[in-house]
Write a protein that holds these residues in place. Structure first.
Motif, PDB file in Angstrom:
ATOM      1  N   LEU A  73       0.806  -1.219   0.000  1.00 24.78           N
ATOM      2  CA  LEU A  73       0.000   0.000   0.000  1.00 24.78           C
ATOM      3  C   LEU A  73       0.839   1.268   0.000  1.00 24.78           C
ATOM      4  CD1 LEU A  73      -2.732  -1.039   2.623  1.00 24.78           C
ATOM      5  CD2 LEU A  73      -2.872  -1.169   0.124  1.00 24.78           C
ATOM      6  N   ALA A  74       2.164   1.140   0.167  1.00 24.03           N
ATOM      7  CA  ALA A  74       3.023   2.320   0.121  1.00 24.03           C
ATOM      8  C   ALA A  74       2.967   2.929  -1.281  1.00 24.03           C
ATOM      9  CB  ALA A  74       4.458   1.936   0.483  1.00 24.03           C
ATOM     10  N   GLY A  75       3.111   4.238  -1.370  1.00 23.72           N
ATOM     11  CA  GLY A  75       2.982   4.921  -2.656  1.00 23.72           C
ATOM     12  C   GLY A  75       3.982   4.445  -3.686  1.00 23.72           C
ATOM     13  N   SER A  76       3.491   4.031  -4.848  1.00 21.10           N
ATOM     14  CA  SER A  76       4.358   3.649  -5.972  1.00 21.10           C
ATOM     15  C   SER A  76       4.155   4.642  -7.110  1.00 21.10           C
ATOM     16  CB  SER A  76       4.035   2.223  -6.434  1.00 21.10           C
ATOM     17  OG  SER A  76       4.368   1.287  -5.452  1.00 21.10           O
ATOM     18  N   PHE A  77       4.285   5.918  -6.767  1.00 20.00           N
ATOM     19  CA  PHE A  77       4.130   6.973  -7.762  1.00 20.00           C
ATOM     20  C   PHE A  77       4.893   8.191  -7.254  1.00 20.00           C
ATOM     21  CE2 PHE A  77       0.475   6.712  -4.946  1.00 20.00           C
ATOM     22  CZ  PHE A  77       0.485   7.942  -4.331  1.00 20.00           C
ATOM     23  N   PRO A  78       5.385   9.053  -8.156  1.00 26.62           N
ATOM     24  CA  PRO A  78       6.117  10.244  -7.709  1.00 26.62           C
ATOM     25  C   PRO A  78       5.224  11.184  -6.918  1.00 26.62           C
ATOM     26  CG  PRO A  78       6.470   9.822 -10.057  1.00 26.62           C
ATOM     27  CD  PRO A  78       5.343   8.934  -9.612  1.00 26.62           C
ATOM     28  N   ARG A  91      12.087   6.539 -11.369  1.00 25.28           N
ATOM     29  CA  ARG A  91      12.957   5.393 -11.082  1.00 25.28           C
ATOM     30  C   ARG A  91      12.697   4.854  -9.670  1.00 25.28           C
ATOM     31  NH1 ARG A  91      17.390   7.633 -12.251  1.00 25.28           N
ATOM     32  NH2 ARG A  91      17.669   6.733 -14.319  1.00 25.28           N
ATOM     33  N   GLN A  92      12.553   5.748  -8.705  1.00 26.40           N
ATOM     34  CA  GLN A  92      12.304   5.323  -7.329  1.00 26.40           C
ATOM     35  C   GLN A  92      10.952   4.626  -7.201  1.00 26.40           C
ATOM     36  OE1 GLN A  92      14.310   5.835  -4.367  1.00 26.40           O
ATOM     37  NE2 GLN A  92      15.896   6.156  -5.908  1.00 26.40           N
ATOM     38  N   ALA A  93       9.932   5.194  -7.840  1.00 27.21           N
ATOM     39  CA  ALA A  93       8.587   4.624  -7.735  1.00 27.21           C
ATOM     40  C   ALA A  93       8.531   3.221  -8.320  1.00 27.21           C
ATOM     41  CB  ALA A  93       7.582   5.533  -8.435  1.00 27.21           C
ATOM     42  N   LEU A  94       9.047   3.050  -9.518  1.00 29.95           N
ATOM     43  CA  LEU A  94       9.007   1.744 -10.150  1.00 29.95           C
ATOM     44  C   LEU A  94       9.979   0.774  -9.478  1.00 29.95           C
ATOM     45  CD1 LEU A  94       8.700   2.686 -13.929  1.00 29.95           C
ATOM     46  CD2 LEU A  94       6.904   2.139 -12.285  1.00 29.95           C
ATOM     47  N   SER A 116      -4.131  -0.172  -6.387  1.00 28.39           N
ATOM     48  CA  SER A 116      -4.362   0.656  -7.559  1.00 28.39           C
ATOM     49  C   SER A 116      -5.463   1.648  -7.183  1.00 28.39           C
ATOM     50  CB  SER A 116      -4.733  -0.220  -8.763  1.00 28.39           C
ATOM     51  OG  SER A 116      -4.827   0.566  -9.939  1.00 28.39           O
ATOM     52  N   THR A 117      -6.139   2.214  -8.145  1.00 22.38           N
ATOM     53  CA  THR A 117      -7.071   3.298  -7.839  1.00 22.38           C
ATOM     54  C   THR A 117      -8.244   3.345  -8.816  1.00 22.38           C
ATOM     55  OG1 THR A 117      -7.289   5.725  -7.749  1.00 22.38           O
ATOM     56  CG2 THR A 117      -5.618   4.862  -9.204  1.00 22.38           C
ATOM     57  N   ILE A 118      -9.360   3.856  -8.334  1.00 24.10           N
ATOM     58  CA  ILE A 118     -10.507   4.124  -9.196  1.00 24.10           C
ATOM     59  C   ILE A 118     -10.133   5.066 -10.332  1.00 24.10           C
ATOM     60  CG2 ILE A 118     -11.328   6.072  -7.795  1.00 24.10           C
ATOM     61  CD1 ILE A 118     -14.189   5.227  -8.384  1.00 24.10           C
ATOM     62  N   GLY A 119      -9.069   5.851 -10.115  1.00 22.17           N
ATOM     63  CA  GLY A 119      -8.637   6.824 -11.115  1.00 22.17           C
ATOM     64  C   GLY A 119      -8.215   6.215 -12.437  1.00 22.17           C
ATOM     65  N   VAL A 120      -7.901   4.909 -12.465  1.00 20.39           N
ATOM     66  CA  VAL A 120      -7.513   4.302 -13.742  1.00 20.39           C
ATOM     67  C   VAL A 120      -8.673   4.310 -14.727  1.00 20.39           C
ATOM     68  CG1 VAL A 120      -5.785   2.830 -12.637  1.00 20.39           C
ATOM     69  CG2 VAL A 120      -8.074   1.910 -13.072  1.00 20.39           C
ATOM     70  N   TYR A 121      -9.912   4.481 -14.216  1.00 17.63           N
ATOM     71  CA  TYR A 121     -11.084   4.464 -15.088  1.00 17.63           C
ATOM     72  C   TYR A 121     -11.370   5.820 -15.730  1.00 17.63           C
ATOM     73  CZ  TYR A 121     -12.320  -0.116 -13.124  1.00 17.63           C
ATOM     74  OH  TYR A 121     -12.322  -1.441 -12.748  1.00 17.63           O
ATOM     75  N   ILE A 144      -0.935   9.842 -10.390  1.00 14.72           N
ATOM     76  CA  ILE A 144      -1.297   8.626  -9.656  1.00 14.72           C
ATOM     77  C   ILE A 144      -1.908   7.569 -10.572  1.00 14.72           C
ATOM     78  CG2 ILE A 144      -2.698   7.666  -7.800  1.00 14.72           C
ATOM     79  CD1 ILE A 144      -2.302  10.283  -6.274  1.00 14.72           C
ATOM     80  N   PRO A 145      -2.996   7.860 -11.321  1.00 14.96           N
ATOM     81  CA  PRO A 145      -3.524   6.813 -12.201  1.00 14.96           C
ATOM     82  C   PRO A 145      -2.544   6.390 -13.281  1.00 14.96           C
ATOM     83  CG  PRO A 145      -4.690   8.884 -12.547  1.00 14.96           C
ATOM     84  CD  PRO A 145      -3.863   9.060 -11.335  1.00 14.96           C
ATOM     85  N   THR A 146      -1.683   7.308 -13.726  1.00 14.64           N
ATOM     86  CA  THR A 146      -0.670   6.933 -14.715  1.00 14.64           C
ATOM     87  C   THR A 146       0.203   5.814 -14.173  1.00 14.64           C
ATOM     88  OG1 THR A 146      -0.604   9.152 -15.684  1.00 14.64           O
ATOM     89  CG2 THR A 146       1.322   7.740 -16.037  1.00 14.64           C
ATOM     90  N   PHE A 147       0.726   5.996 -12.979  1.00 11.49           N
ATOM     91  CA  PHE A 147       1.641   5.008 -12.414  1.00 11.49           C
ATOM     92  C   PHE A 147       0.910   3.751 -11.962  1.00 11.49           C
ATOM     93  CE2 PHE A 147       4.571   8.388 -12.781  1.00 11.49           C
ATOM     94  CZ  PHE A 147       5.821   7.806 -12.805  1.00 11.49           C
ATOM     95  N   LYS A 148      -0.348   3.877 -11.583  1.00  9.62           N
ATOM     96  CA  LYS A 148      -1.104   2.680 -11.213  1.00  9.62           C
ATOM     97  C   LYS A 148      -1.367   1.815 -12.443  1.00  9.62           C
ATOM     98  CE  LYS A 148      -1.323   3.560  -6.844  1.00  9.62           C
ATOM     99  NZ  LYS A 148      -0.474   2.797  -5.901  1.00  9.62           N
TER     100      LYS A 148
END
Length: 314
Positions: A73-78, A91-94, A116-121, A144-148
């Protein structure tokens, strides 16, 4: 023992609480030293201070604990959305996500769940509740949705390549104890204002708030329990699951529920809004885990106001 990255954060702490209530032991990974949040008072939780972008520090945790599953659940996005060094932030996120997958493979965990997030929709189009098999737009307006989306694609490839059971949680708008003001919906700010007897400050929102604006909102205690059930399910039939309430909650409904608890609350919003509401289809979640939400709008509002009035800051 389930390892939860970001396990002392907002959704993380409630997920840990739900896992503990279901009989699991937990170890949480937190980048900065922190006391256990109030929702975990009295709980027996192992806390490891480590940054998931530090591969060696993360892998070492598996030598101190017998990890059988991971909830990431830790953030995987800049962050912030436009960082000063975007290439290094990417680079850090991925890298953090890849380290977690490597740890899952090395430790032989049964399942790795990734937020992930509802934002991908956004931009997906279509009518009715959003299903996990809906085609997704290739672009997104914010990071956020980009990286998810990228994370989901990488997770699918790595699941096939490594044999690790990697599951995506597309989490809806989540609110409740320990949460922060959200830029996409007004509910937390309305609750805080009612609990404090003030006029809500909505300046953090991305746009003006209207009474009929709505979104699939999930109370964080329900969100945490849904994630815990997905992690512990004996068999899952899909790789991606929506985690939400399955219904739209409007600002007008939040305001009405608030006034049922605090009759004089100054939380009115102007009429208007009411455009298409993003709602998640949670059929997969219900069918594969037996999940049912425990908090309707009225119960959630009462619980959150009670939490704040008990002296908790957020």
């Amino acid at each position: 023992m389930i390892l939860v990255t970001g396990g002392l954060g907002f959704i993380g702490s409630h997920t840990v609480r739900a896992l503990l209530d279901l009989g699991e032991d937990c170890v949480v990974v937190q980048r900065r030293a922190s006391e256990l949040p109030a929702v975990l008072d009295g709980a027996r939780v192992a806390v490891e201070r480590a940054d998931i972008t530090d591969r060696d520090a993360l892998l070492a945790i598996g030598r101190r604990h017998r990890i059988t599953g991971i909830v990431h659940l830790a953030g995987s996005f800049p962050w912030p959305p436009v960082p000063e060094e975007p290439v290094e932030a990417t680079r850090q996120a991925l890298g953090g996500l890849l380290n977690v997958v490597e740890a899952a493979q090395e430790w032989g965990v049964r399942r790795l769940g990734v937020a992930s997030t509802i934002g991908v929709y956004f931009g997906a189009g279509g009518d009715g509740p959003l299903r996990e098999d809906a085609p997704l737009a290739m672009s997104a307006a914010v990071s956020i949705p980009t990286f998810k989306k990228v994370g989901e694609l990488l997770g699918g490839f790595l699941a096939d390549a490594t044999g690790v059971d990697i599951v995506n949680y597309r989490i809806s708008g989540t609110w409740g104890p320990l949460g922060h003001p959200d830029p996409f919906f007004a509910a937390p700010a309305l609750i805080h204002a009612a609990a404090r007897g003030t006029v809500p400050d909505l300046s953090h929102l991305m746009g003006p708030a209207f009474a009929e604006d709505g979104l699939d909102l999930s109370y964080v205690k329900d969100t945490g329990r849904a994630i815990a059930l997905l992690q512990l399910a004996g068999r899952l039939n899909h790789r991606t699951y929506n985690v939400g309430s399955g219904r739209a909650t409007t600002n007008a409904q939040i305001v009405e529920a608030i006034r049922g608890v605090v009759p004089g609350a100054r939380v009115g919003l102007p009429a208007g809004g009411g455009g298409p509401h993003m709602v998640l289809d949670i059929g997969r979640l219900q069918e594969d885990t037996g999940y049912r939400a425990e908090y309707d709008t009225e119960r959630a509002v009462s619980d959150y106001i009670g939490w704040l009035r008990a002296g908790n800051e957020r």
